[in-house]
Design a protein around this motif. Structure first.
Motif, short mmCIF file in Angstrom:
data_model
loop_
_atom_site.label_atom_id
_atom_site.label_comp_id
_atom_site.label_asym_id
_atom_site.label_seq_id
_atom_site.Cartn_x
_atom_site.Cartn_y
_atom_site.Cartn_z
N LEU A 77 0.81 -1.20 0.00
CA LEU A 77 0.00 0.00 0.00
C LEU A 77 0.86 1.27 0.00
N LEU A 78 1.93 1.26 0.78
CA LEU A 78 2.82 2.41 0.82
C LEU A 78 3.53 2.61 -0.53
N MET A 79 3.91 1.52 -1.17
CA MET A 79 4.54 1.63 -2.49
C MET A 79 3.56 2.21 -3.50
N ALA A 80 2.31 1.75 -3.46
CA ALA A 80 1.29 2.31 -4.36
C ALA A 80 1.05 3.78 -4.08
N LYS A 81 1.02 4.14 -2.80
CA LYS A 81 0.82 5.54 -2.43
C LYS A 81 1.99 6.39 -2.89
N ARG A 82 3.20 5.87 -2.78
CA ARG A 82 4.38 6.62 -3.24
C ARG A 82 4.32 6.87 -4.75
N GLN A 83 3.93 5.85 -5.50
CA GLN A 83 3.82 6.02 -6.94
C GLN A 83 2.76 7.08 -7.28
#
Length: 204
Positions: free
Chosen positions: A198-204
């Motif tokens: 989820l954090l990786m998706a939010k970063r993108q």
């Protein structure tokens, strides 16, 4: 800018609700609730501005000089994630976690205890053999003889059965504990991996 625009919309909503109160469409409670929401959002905006000023000062300090009151970065942040797959993480977890290692050793020790208790229940067979010479006894006639035997102890009760049962119970308990710790570690890892995605998706 977006938060300031939202704050302006809340202020406009307060004015609209004030007009609706005058014509009797809503009560004062609705207006009070709108004002509370606006004040709460305004406080959040102030807090974010304070955090931004602090971070901007720290960033300029790291750059060695004061560049600007508002730094804007452009471009794409390309950072490869440190995680390849969930299966690889599961394998590393099972191989490296100390609590899992400890539970595995406890299970191995309990297996050894079961084997020892089982071995102690086996009959203690023994073979007896020898030679006897009566020549030294006088005035008896000299003669010698050989003897051999096989000794088998009789078990009149289930000797050591209690110790064997206790060791088996301890083994099952150790196996259960290992399964519980392994499951707990897997669940924690899966939860952390989900948060990471989820954090990786939010970063993108």
């Amino acid at each position: 800018a977006q938060m300031n625009e939202t704050l302006e919309q809340l202020e406009q909503l307060i004015e609209i609700n004030q007009a609706r109160i005058e014509v009797g469409e809503i009560g004062e409670i609705d207006l009070l609730q709108t004002r509370l929401e606006a004040n709460k959002f305004q406080t959040e905006v102030f807090d974010l501005r304070t955090d931004f000023s602090r971070l901007n000062a720290e960033l300029n300090l790291m750059m060695g000089a004061w560049q600007s009151d508002s730094l804007v970065f452009t471009g794409n942040l390309e950072v490869d994630g440190p995680v390849e797959s969930l299966q690889a993480l599961l394998e590393q977890t099972m191989a490296n976690r100390p609590d899992i290692h400890f539970a595995q050793r406890q299970l191995e020790f309990s297996e050894i205890d079961v084997n020892l208790a089982r071995a102690e229940r086996l009959p203690d067979f023994s073979l007896i053999a020898g030679y006897h010479n009566e020549e030294a006894i006088k005035p008896s006639p000299r003669f010698g003889y050989m003897f051999a035997g096989f000794r088998i102890p009789l078990q009149f009760s289930g000797f050591n059965s209690g110790a064997l049962q206790v060791s088996k119970v301890n083994r099952e308990q150790a196996r259960t504990i290992l399964g519980a710790i392994t499951l707990e570690a897997e669940i924690e890892l899966r939860e952390a991996y989900s948060r990471y995605q989820l954090l990786m998706a939010k970063r993108q």
